[in-house]
Every structure is written in structure tokens, then in C-alpha cells.
Design a protein around this motif. Structure first.
Motif, mmCIF file in Angstrom:
data_model
loop_
_atom_site.group_PDB
_atom_site.id
_atom_site.type_symbol
_atom_site.label_atom_id
_atom_site.label_comp_id
_atom_site.label_asym_id
_atom_site.label_seq_id
_atom_site.Cartn_x
_atom_site.Cartn_y
_atom_site.Cartn_z
ATOM 1 N N UNK A 262 0.850 -1.185 0.000
ATOM 2 C CA UNK A 262 0.000 0.000 0.000
ATOM 3 C C UNK A 262 0.889 1.240 0.000
ATOM 4 N N UNK A 263 0.697 2.130 -0.946
ATOM 5 C CA UNK A 263 1.550 3.303 -1.068
ATOM 6 C C UNK A 263 0.914 4.561 -0.503
ATOM 7 N N UNK A 264 1.753 5.405 0.107
ATOM 8 C CA UNK A 264 1.327 6.759 0.479
ATOM 9 C C UNK A 264 1.855 7.695 -0.603
ATOM 10 N N UNK A 265 0.944 8.290 -1.380
ATOM 11 C CA UNK A 265 1.376 9.097 -2.525
ATOM 12 C C UNK A 265 0.551 10.380 -2.596
ATOM 13 N N UNK A 266 1.242 11.507 -2.450
ATOM 14 C CA UNK A 266 0.585 12.812 -2.561
ATOM 15 C C UNK A 266 0.732 13.290 -3.999
ATOM 16 N N UNK A 267 -0.079 12.734 -4.889
ATOM 17 C CA UNK A 267 -0.050 13.106 -6.302
ATOM 18 C C UNK A 267 -1.434 13.590 -6.715
ATOM 19 N N UNK A 268 -1.466 14.671 -7.504
ATOM 20 C CA UNK A 268 -2.736 15.211 -7.977
ATOM 21 C C UNK A 268 -3.159 14.612 -9.313
ATOM 22 N N UNK A 269 -2.218 14.305 -10.175
ATOM 23 C CA UNK A 269 -2.510 13.919 -11.553
ATOM 24 C C UNK A 269 -2.898 12.441 -11.613
ATOM 25 N N UNK A 270 -4.151 12.127 -11.956
ATOM 26 C CA UNK A 270 -4.620 10.737 -11.883
ATOM 27 C C UNK A 270 -3.808 9.756 -12.721
ATOM 28 N N UNK A 271 -3.362 10.194 -13.905
ATOM 29 C CA UNK A 271 -2.608 9.283 -14.757
ATOM 30 C C UNK A 271 -1.286 8.861 -14.135
ATOM 31 N N UNK A 272 -0.579 9.812 -13.529
ATOM 32 C CA UNK A 272 0.686 9.476 -12.875
ATOM 33 C C UNK A 272 0.438 8.588 -11.658
ATOM 34 N N UNK A 273 -0.617 8.884 -10.914
ATOM 35 C CA UNK A 273 -0.984 8.079 -9.751
ATOM 36 C C UNK A 273 -1.275 6.639 -10.167
ATOM 37 N N UNK A 274 -2.036 6.483 -11.252
ATOM 38 C CA UNK A 274 -2.483 5.154 -11.675
ATOM 39 C C UNK A 274 -1.331 4.254 -12.086
ATOM 40 N N UNK A 275 -0.208 4.827 -12.500
ATOM 41 C CA UNK A 275 0.897 3.987 -12.958
ATOM 42 C C UNK A 275 1.452 3.115 -11.831
ATOM 43 N N UNK A 276 1.319 3.568 -10.597
ATOM 44 C CA UNK A 276 1.801 2.766 -9.465
ATOM 45 C C UNK A 276 0.879 1.585 -9.164
ATOM 46 N N UNK A 277 -0.303 1.585 -9.756
ATOM 47 C CA UNK A 277 -1.296 0.563 -9.469
ATOM 48 C C UNK A 277 -1.436 -0.444 -10.599
ATOM 49 N N UNK A 278 -0.431 -0.472 -11.481
ATOM 50 C CA UNK A 278 -0.452 -1.501 -12.513
ATOM 51 C C UNK A 278 -0.359 -2.878 -11.867
ATOM 52 N N UNK A 279 -0.819 -3.926 -12.545
ATOM 53 C CA UNK A 279 -0.952 -5.244 -11.904
ATOM 54 C C UNK A 279 0.321 -5.808 -11.289
ATOM 55 N N UNK A 280 1.484 -5.319 -11.711
ATOM 56 C CA UNK A 280 2.726 -5.860 -11.147
ATOM 57 C C UNK A 280 3.424 -4.873 -10.220
ATOM 58 N N UNK A 281 2.700 -3.805 -9.765
ATOM 59 C CA UNK A 281 3.310 -2.845 -8.841
ATOM 60 C C UNK A 281 2.544 -2.862 -7.510
ATOM 61 N N UNK A 282 2.153 -1.719 -6.989
ATOM 62 C CA UNK A 282 1.461 -1.683 -5.710
ATOM 63 C C UNK A 282 0.034 -2.210 -5.847
ATOM 64 N N UNK A 283 -0.452 -2.808 -4.763
ATOM 65 C CA UNK A 283 -1.825 -3.314 -4.793
ATOM 66 C C UNK A 283 -2.834 -2.181 -4.688
ATOM 67 N N UNK A 284 -2.511 -1.184 -3.871
ATOM 68 C CA UNK A 284 -3.410 -0.057 -3.687
ATOM 69 C C UNK A 284 -2.609 1.118 -3.137
ATOM 70 N N UNK A 285 -3.219 2.294 -3.099
ATOM 71 C CA UNK A 285 -2.517 3.492 -2.627
ATOM 72 C C UNK A 285 -3.524 4.461 -2.028
ATOM 73 N N UNK A 286 -3.077 5.196 -1.019
ATOM 74 C CA UNK A 286 -3.947 6.169 -0.366
ATOM 75 C C UNK A 286 -4.432 7.212 -1.361
ATOM 76 N N UNK A 287 -5.741 7.457 -1.346
ATOM 77 C CA UNK A 287 -6.326 8.498 -2.172
ATOM 78 C C UNK A 287 -6.430 9.768 -1.331
ATOM 79 N N UNK A 288 -5.368 10.540 -1.318
ATOM 80 C CA UNK A 288 -5.314 11.696 -0.431
ATOM 81 C C UNK A 288 -6.031 12.914 -1.001
ATOM 82 N N UNK A 289 -6.409 12.886 -2.287
ATOM 83 C CA UNK A 289 -7.224 13.967 -2.829
ATOM 84 C C UNK A 289 -8.597 13.993 -2.161
ATOM 85 N N UNK A 290 -9.104 12.830 -1.791
ATOM 86 C CA UNK A 290 -10.400 12.764 -1.109
ATOM 87 C C UNK A 290 -10.301 13.478 0.236
#
Length: 549
Positions: A264-292
Motif C-alpha cells: 500500500x503506497x502513500x502518494x501525494x499526487x494530484x494527476x490521476x494518470x501518474x498516480x495510476x501507474x503505481x497501481x499496474x498489476x505488477x506494482x502496488x496493490x493499492x494506494x492512499x487516495x489523499x485527494x479525497x
């Protein structure tokens, strides 16, 4: 370990800030013994997993995020044997454990850094960190213009045994937290050992702190624009391409273990496309959605955030966070004119309507728990605790406060020890003769677990009911979200047969006709099926029990 797969896709994970949860040995500081004694409370609350902020040996210069040894437990909290027993005892109750890994930096008391300070420039010991000569005729200026996340330069100058000024070292946080050089294979190998160490002890997940900051441009160039977004491809130390190979290697390690472990990643990123790259099937399982967490109490902004989050995640589950150990508590935040969260906007003396904030926080809880994905619940949110804003200056501990010269209130206000029972501090957190490590307010008697337990309408019982329903209703595990017409200031959506309505307007609004109300955050107006302002409800179509998506 429980056999249901992909538990992390819809789990409710309870964050334990160990120093402030429960004190088992009466010294005023929360510990593992305190958590073990309160496991029945957590099981009754209905959470699926516990995330522990760092319990490793540390000088505690930054609440344990300055780690000396990733393979142990600080004596302040207990022993490694106790941690192992806690992991096993929680699992017997159906509760998994997530530990916090802090890979960007270590403590300045870490053996590696002490050896680096004792070694000369250009040595193998210093190669594990970022040491550089300063700029200017005598090296008196920092090597570049990077700023610390806690304020001030991101560099501190060393001195030799005779006091002669030497090289500078990089710290994106406090000087007590020197950044590691992730271009060095020894750093990579050591952290892979850390992952295996805790996975071998049965943890179900690894939360990666500051997950986008590890890799740096080897040239350590100036930051051309101080306002450069962290996801900008030219950024010299945030969201760099090298990170993806690192997390793929960590994914291979977690996938090699039985029981469906998660990264699970802690990532303070605004841009959804850059954020999503960490969630590809062979990377992190999930990541904090801090924009919410940063969104204001505004229907349109929250809907945009939900839509953008679900679109960005693709096949990975969203991860919803309302509050954590770094941010202003939800009750206080939602009781202010500016209801979003921004580190730069924190200030002393901000007016707050706690009654309004409490209503909104209760509604936000039902909104969050109805969304598709997993939810992180910070300890004390289930009690409706506000931020403590009158901690005496001599009791403050947070380096964010001190590095700002006192302008930033810091994060201690959301880290005050929990109130378990009684009419006065320490409210059952520690022994009656002990002083909690941070002072508790005198007005928390009505917010204790004891005062709220079994009381209809209390925030604790609201959370218990919501978590019980969330677990019982299959629609809230797998059904997609479908927006419904709600009118101005209203969020309404369906997941299977379950409907969630959140009223962010200043008027009462009708609930869906032909529906049975399962749960509301506030009583409705008398005389009809209506939802009060700043309230939320879960309903199900008449004749249905919510069991069919």
C-alpha cells in the motif's frame, strides 16, 4: 490466515498511532500491551485490519518515522516477541496487520549514518546517503535549493571532530532523518530483507511511507520552479521513473508469500494518470487516495474526486482516507469555513464550529464507507474526537511545528491519546498516576468509549452499525457505483440495491420513495422520510435486504 482472497480490495483498515492508542504498562505512552488488551474493542468495532505507524527502535524525533532498526521494536512500545503475539492474536479475531515501512530515510542515529559521519568524503559509508560539498567560496551554501517538507533547507552541514565545517547531507524531512541513496544496491537489498522479515512474521500488508520520494536525480540539480508539481516528469526527487522498477521487485516478494499480502503506497499526487501507474498489476496493490481527504465539504468537488479516483484506478481498488496521524481531525476540519486540508494553510486560531463539524464528519463517514474500495479509519474518528488546539507549547513534540518557527501548529493535535473511560484525564488511557505523553482536554468525558458504548445515536455506535452493515451487505463489497439524481448540494448513488444519499445542502431533502432506511447519520425532520442538512443515509429498496448486487 483467513482464506478469502484479495481482502485489501474492500477492507476497513484501522490506523493505530501506537503512542496514543492505549497504555498497557502505565508509563503514559501507548504500547503493544495496550493494543493487545483492546483487541476485543477493535473486533467489536468491526474492522478488518490494523495499520501500525512505526514501532521500530527510534529516538522519536518524528514520531517514530526516524528509524534506527527496521528489524526490532522500540522498548517504549514493547518487544519483538510481543509484536509477533499481537499479530497472531489479532488474526485469531479475524483482524490482519499492516506495518509501516519508511524507505526514504533513516534516523540520524542509525548505524549507517553514524558510520557515514565518521568516514571521509567520497567513502563507501557516505555513498549510502546524499553527501555533497556546499556552494560558495567556502562551501557555506547548501548544494541546491531543495526545501524540506517540514520547512527550511533540505540540507544540513556536517562538522568534523575539531568543529571544521564539512559536507552537507540531504533530508527531505528533518535533519534527524537523512535521505537514503536508492541508487545504491546495498540500500535496495537491505529493504528487501526488511520486507521478508515482517512478511515472515505474518503481516498481511506493507504500507510504504512517502512512496514517491525515494529516487533522486543523481545530479541533484536545483528545483527550477519551487511550485513544480511533484508529478512533473522533470522533477528531480518526486515521482521518478526509477520507482516503478523498485516496486515491481517488491511486488514479486509479496506475491511469493501465501495469504494474499498487499503493498500500500502513500502518494501525494494530484494527476490521476501518474498516480495510476503505481497501481499496474505488477506494482502496488493499492494506494492512499489523499485527494479525497483534501476535498472540501462540497457536493460537486466530492463527486469529481470520486469519479476521477475510480477512473484512475482501473482494475485496482480505490483507497479512501478521511483522516490520519498527519492531518487535522475531520470534526475540526469540517467545522471551519475552509473545509479542505492543505498543509500550507494550517494556522493557529482558526474559528471552528464543532457541532457543525461533528454532523458533517458523521455524514462523511457513511459516504466513505459506502464507496467502492477500501477505507482507512484513523483511531478516534469513531469517537468523534476533535483536534486538540491548546496543547501547551512546552508539551509539543512535532518537528513540523518547530521547523516552521512555531507558525505551523504541527500535528500533535490529532495525536492526543484516546479517551477510554472516566470523567477526567487520563480517561483510562494510562494509570491514574501517570501523565499521558501528550495532554488530553478536560472536556472529553462525553467522548470516551465508556460514555458512548451502547448509547443510541453516539458516534461510536454509528460507526459500529455502519461497519456491521458494510460487512453484511454484498453490494458494498463488489457492486459498482451508479450516480442518481440528487439535486443541488446532494450526492446520491446506488451500489446494487443499496442507495447512499448525502445532503450537503442547507435544506432537508427527501429520501428515495419505496425504500427502507438502513442507517442515518442524523435524525431526519419530523413527519416524513427526509434527510436533514449535513447528514447521510443508507437505504434499500422495499422488498430487498441489500443482499443482491
Amino acid at each position: 490466515m483467513p482464506q478469502d482472497r484479495a481482502w485489501w480490495r474492500s477492507a476497513v483498515i484501522y490506523e493505530i498511532y501506537l503512542r496514543s492508542f492505549a497504555d498497557g504498562n502505565g508509563d503514559g505512552t501507548g504500547d503493544l500491551a495496550g493494543v493487545r488488551a483492546r483487541l476485543p474493542y477493535l473486533a467489536r468495532l468491526g474492522v478488518d485490519a490494523l495499520w501500525f505507524t512505526p514501532w521500530y527502535p527510534s529516538p522519536m524525533a518524528d514520531g517514530g518515522y526516524d528509524v534506527v532498526d527496521y528489524h526490532g521494536v522500540d522498548p517504549l512500545f514493547g518487544t519483538l516477541d510481543e509484536a509477533e503475539r499481537l499479530i497472531a492474536e489479532a488474526l485469531e479475531l479475524g483482524i490482519r496487520t499492516v506495518v509501516d515501512i519508511v524507505p526514504n530515510h533513516v534516523s540520524s542515529a542509525h548505524p549507517w549514518f553514524r558510520a557515514a559521519l565518521a568516514a571521509p568524503p567520497g567513502s563507501a559509508e557516505r555513498a549510502l546517503f546524499h553527501f555533497r560539498p556546499g556552494r560558495g567560496p567556502s562551501g557555506q551554501e547548501p548544494p541546491n535549493n531543495w526545501r524540506s517538507e517540514f520547512g527550511g533547507p533540505a540540507w544540513t552541514r556536517t562538522a568534523g571532530p575539531d568543529g571544521t565545517p564539512g559536507e552537507w547531507f540531504l533530508h527531505l524531512f528533518s535533519p534527524d532523518q537523512p535521505d537514503l541513496n536508492w541508487g545504491h544496491p546495498r540500500v535496495r537489498d537491505a529493504h528487501e530483507e526488511v520486507l521478508r522479515f515482517w512478511l515472515d512474521r505474518g503481516v498481511a500488508g506493507i504500507r510504504v511511507d512517502s512512496a514517491t520520494l525515494l529516487a533522486k536525480d543523481p545530479a541533484l540539480p536545483d528545483l527550477a520552479d519551487p511550485g513544480l508539481a511533484p508529478e512533473d516528469p522533470s522533477h528531480p526527487y518526486a515521482d521518478r521513473e526509477e520507482l516503478h522498477g523498485l516496486y515491481r521487485s517488491w511486488r514479486r516478494i509479496t506475491d511469493s508469500y501465501p495469504g494474499d499480502r498487499a503493498l500500500i503506497g502513500e502518494m501525494w499526487l494530484h494527476e490521476p494518470g501518474r498516480f495510476a501507474r503505481y497501481l499496474r498489476p505488477d506494482e502496488l496493490h493499492t494506494a492512499f487516495n489523499l485527494d479525497f481527504l483534501r476535498s472540501t465539504w462540497d457536493a460537486e468537488q466530492l463527486r469529481r474526486c470520486v469519479d476521477a479516483t475510480l477512473a484512475a484506478h482501473g482494475g485496482a481498488p480505490a483507497c479512501w482516507v478521511l483522516c490520519n496521524h498527519d492531518v487535522t481531525r475531520t470534526v475540526t476540519r469540517y467545522g471551519r469555513a475552509g473545509t479542505g486540508f492543505d498543509f500550507a494553510a494550517k494556522a493557529h486560531g482558526t474559528p471552528t464550529d464543532l457541532a457543525l463539524g461533528t454532523r458533517r464528519a458523521r455524514a462523511a463517514a457513511l459516504l466513505t464507507l459506502a464507496l467502492p474500495g477500501s477505507v482507512y479509519l484513523y483511531q478516534g474518528e469513531e469517537l468523534g474526537l476533535p483536534e486538540v488546539e491548546d496543547i501547551p507549547a512546552d508539551r509539543l513534540r512535532d518537528p513540523m511545528h518547530f521547523r516552521s518557527g512555531g507558525e505551523d501548529p504541527g500535528r500533535d493535535g490529532c495525536r492526543v491519546p484516546l479517551p477510554w473511560g472516566g470523567a477526567a484525564p487520563p480517561y483510562g488511557f494510562t494509570g491514574e498516576d501517570a501523565e499521558p505523553w501528550l495532554p488530553q482536554p478536560k472536556g472529553w468525558a462525553e467522548l470516551t468509549v465508556e460514555a458512548q458504548e451502547g448509547v443510541a445515536g453516539s458516534t461510536l455506535e454509528l460507526y459500529r452499525a455502519a461497519l456491521r452493515l458494510r460487512r453484511a451487505l454484498p453490494a458494498l463489497h463488489g457492486a459498482p457505483l451508479e450516480w442518481l439524481p440528487g439535486g443541488p448540494g446532494v450526492l446520491a448513488f446506488r451500489r446494487g440495491d443499496v442507495v447512499c444519499v448525502v445532503n450537503l445542502s442547507d435544506r432537508a431533502v427527501p429520501l428515495p420513495e419505496g425504500h427502507t432506511v438502513l442507517l442515518t447519520s442524523e435524525p431526519g425532520p419530523p413527519g416524513g422520510a427526509a434527510l436533514a442538512p449535513d447528514a447521510a443515509a443508507w437505504t434499500v429498496r422495499d422488498g430487498k435486504d441489500g443482499a443482491h448486487a
